[in-house]
Enzyme design. Structure first.
Site, short mmCIF file in Angstrom:
data_model
loop_
_atom_site.label_atom_id
_atom_site.label_comp_id
_atom_site.label_asym_id
_atom_site.label_seq_id
_atom_site.Cartn_x
_atom_site.Cartn_y
_atom_site.Cartn_z
N SER A 139 6.27 -45.98 53.70
CA SER A 139 7.37 -46.47 52.88
C SER A 139 7.84 -45.44 51.87
CB SER A 139 6.94 -47.73 52.12
OG SER A 139 5.86 -47.45 51.26
N HIS A 160 10.18 -48.02 59.45
CA HIS A 160 9.65 -48.72 58.29
C HIS A 160 9.95 -50.21 58.36
CE1 HIS A 160 9.85 -49.58 53.72
NE2 HIS A 160 8.63 -49.80 54.17
N GLU A 172 13.95 -49.90 58.64
CA GLU A 172 14.57 -48.62 58.34
C GLU A 172 14.08 -47.59 59.35
OE1 GLU A 172 15.31 -48.63 53.54
OE2 GLU A 172 13.26 -48.31 54.25
N ASN A 210 13.82 -48.92 49.08
CA ASN A 210 12.92 -48.61 47.98
C ASN A 210 13.56 -47.68 46.95
OD1 ASN A 210 10.91 -50.24 48.89
ND2 ASN A 210 9.59 -48.62 49.66
#
Length: 610
Positions: A139, A160, A172, A210
């Site tokens: 991540s 991800h 992702e 993120n």
């Protein structure tokens, strides 16, 4: 933020992906919560899965993760016991990577350690077939650096998944500068066949979700650390002001403060963006062992470790002593006839207050009443209001073009144009007109309230009441005190909001208050991400809606708010904090210059002309 998976009946796996590459056997290295969830996703969709762990004990834990997750689906009637058994039967558990020799796609989901991941990829290259795709579920770590462990880095890619993988639809897909194009296309097709929504992005710490999420969370932690607002008010502000499923501090506790610190630290070291430098309070809490829900204490205190039940602690507000009306408020004045002013008039009138509203012309005054009548009729049609309440509400309204008619009001709320010169002149007039002890409030969303207060001879009576649009619908009111605001005025306004069925939050007088100072830097970061060609607007919006459960993606929201409004607020934030990261994104400025303001001009980040 998500519920347990609702499993669909497993289907037979395709022998060939639409892009042409055969995918039959899937390898998953690491069977913790995330790895087991990824294994379940593939097994649900009919693939044969080989799950690898370091020892028999870890294998058993991985099997239990899978059994518990699918067991919940059985209990909810989303999966039969036969289908559960068949699903689990598709997964082979092992402790040796050599059992991945026939895998067509291998995804690694082990601890976030670059050296451990590289060692796994280095070993895998000597085991798997030449055309096997190798993926990492990291991540925050560099996919490019992980790929350097391989002689053929072109087949390495980031995939991800979000936790819990069986529930979360976002994936992702992270390409490096050497990832082969056919690998990217094949993985995109594979993810789509899982019923997931793939978004494509480049290889940088945090990827899409993120990067945007943790900048916002870090800012919230800093806001709390500065004692600008309580943890409860910060979280309530984002829930009720933006419709977020969780407040930022509660979300940090759920994620784990150690995890959040590591992700932010990694992002900062890679990008050197000061806004990603972990707030000192995060390190302090982590060092103390207060990691969030999993330890029973973080920003909040919980009933026990791994519990979601918040219990009172020394920082919990005293619920036994609710705010009281320290000053009597029976009659209310509202200055302005725009959308926000009209909504505020309706809110007070529906709560039973006599409201005198002031406009610049008879036509504008009449327009307020017409708009409120239309709003009440809609509420009646939807069964949200009794017919009798319409006449009662309208009976509380008095329109005028004279400010002097506010002389007897207990509270006057200003909702005119966001121009400081106009507002300060208005407050000078209100100071001369209104009776002693009357509370004077401004609904400004970005201008300094202290400037309005010092325009009067009674700065102690001036406060901010920032309603959100549309005022009759939105629950949040930011109650903003200046350094001169009297305590009894602050308490009275908090109590008043409760009588309006609103959720008041308290904060100090600085640009953006709570919501805008957290929301708009996040939106600005999204614009910067787009102008850097890191990802498309569609993929960024998808990532934030599916990965973070936000009601709207950043570009959807910008076009609704108006890019001119967004730019004005971002400029105010930049001028107030002098933070380089708050400087408005050039792309946002260019769109405003071109007149592409969003939905209201039928063109913004997207074209709405058709």
């Amino acid at each position: 933020m998500t519920s347990s998976p609702d499993a669909a009946t497993p289907e037979t796996a395709p022998t060939t992906d639409p892009a042409g590459r055969a995918f039959a056997t899937i390898g998953v290295v690491g069977l913790g919560t995330m790895g087991a969830g990824i294994a379940e996703v593939f097994a649900r969709n009919g693939f044969s899965v080989v799950g690898v762990e370091v020892n028999d004990e870890a294998v058993q834990r991985g099997r239990q993760h899978l059994e518990h997750s699918t067991g919940r689906a059985v209990q909810r009637g989303k999966l039969s016991e036969e289908d559960q058994a068949e699903l689990i039967g598709r997964v082979t558990f092992t402790t040796t990577l050599k059992d991945l020799a026939d895998a067509d796609f291998v995804v690694e989901a082990v601890v976030e350690s670059i050296e451990i991941k590289k060692s796994i990829f280095r070993e895998l290259e000597g085991i798997v077939k030449p055309d096997t795709i190798l993926a990492t579920n990291t991540s925050s770590l560099s996919v490019t650096e992980i790929s350097t462990a391989n002689l053929h880095p072109g087949r390495v890619i980031g995939v991800h998944f979000f936790n819990p993988a069986p529930v979360q639809n976002l994936v992702e897909i992270v390409r490096t500068v050497v990832t082969e194009e056919e690998v990217l296309e094949d993985v995109k097709g594979l993810v789509a066949r899982l019923g997931k929504s793939p978004v494509i992005c480049g290889d940088r710490a945090g990827f899409i979700a993120n990067t945007l999420l943790f900048g916002y969370l870090n800012h919230a932690a800093s806001m709390y650390e500065a004692h600008f607002a309580t943890r409860e008010d910060i979280d309530a502000a984002m829930r009720f002001g933006c419709g977020y499923p969780m407040g930022p501090l509660a979300l940090l506790d759920l994620i784990g403060l150690d995890t959040a610190y590591e992700i932010l630290d990694t992002m900062y070291k890679q990008g050197r963006d000061r806004l990603h430098a972990p707030a000192p309070i995060l390190k302090q809490l982590v060092t103390a062992g207060f990691l969030g829900r999993k330890t029973g204490r973080g920003f909040y205190t919980y009933e026990e470790p791994d519990s979601h039940v918040v219990v009172a602690d020394a920082r919990t507000p005293d619920r036994e002593h609710s705010p009281e009306l320290k000053r009597p408020v029976r009659s209310v004045g509202v200055v302005g006839t725009g959308t926000m002013a009209t909504g505020i008039v309706e809110v007070f009138a529906r709560a039973g207050y006599d409201v005198t509203y002031v406009g610049r012309s008879d036509a504008k005054v009449d327009g307020v009443r017409t708009s409120i009548e239309r709003s009440l009729d809609k509420a009646i049609q939807r069964g949200k209001l009794e017919e009798s309440a319409k006449a009662e509400t309208l009976g509380h309204l008095t329109g005028t073009t004279r400010l002097d008619d506010l002389a007897t009001a207990d509270l006057v709320v200003e909702a005119v144009v966001e121009d400081l010169a106009v507002k300060t002149t208005l407050f000078e007039n209100l100071d001369e007109i209104c009776k002693a002890g009357a509370i004077l409030a401004t609904t400004t969303s970005s201008l300094p309230i202290i400037s309005c207060a010092t325009a009067t001879k009674r700065p102690q009576d001036v406060i901010g009441m920032h309603f959100f649009n549309p005022a009759p619908v939105m629950k949040l009111v930011e109650v903003v005190s200046t350094v001169t605001t009297a305590d009894d005025v602050h308490e009275t306004v908090l109590a008043l909001c409760a009588t309006l069925d609103k959720v008041p939050v308290s904060c100090g007088d600085r640009a953006g208050f709570i919501v805008n100072s957290l929301l708009f830097p996040y939106l600005n970061d999204a614009v910067k991400m787009l102008e850097a060609h890191y990802a498309t607007a569609d993929d960024i919006d998808t990532a934030m809606k599916l990965g973070c459960a936000l009601p709207m993606g950043p570009f959807e929201l910008l076009d609704v708010v108006g890019n001119d409004v967004s730019l004005a607020i971002q400029r105010e934030l930049y001028l107030e904090f002098r933070e380089p990261g708050f400087a408005p994104a050039p792309l946002l400025e260019h769109l405003v210059t071109a007149g592409y303001l969003g939905r209201k001009t039928k063109r913004g980040f997207r074209d709405y002309s058709s």
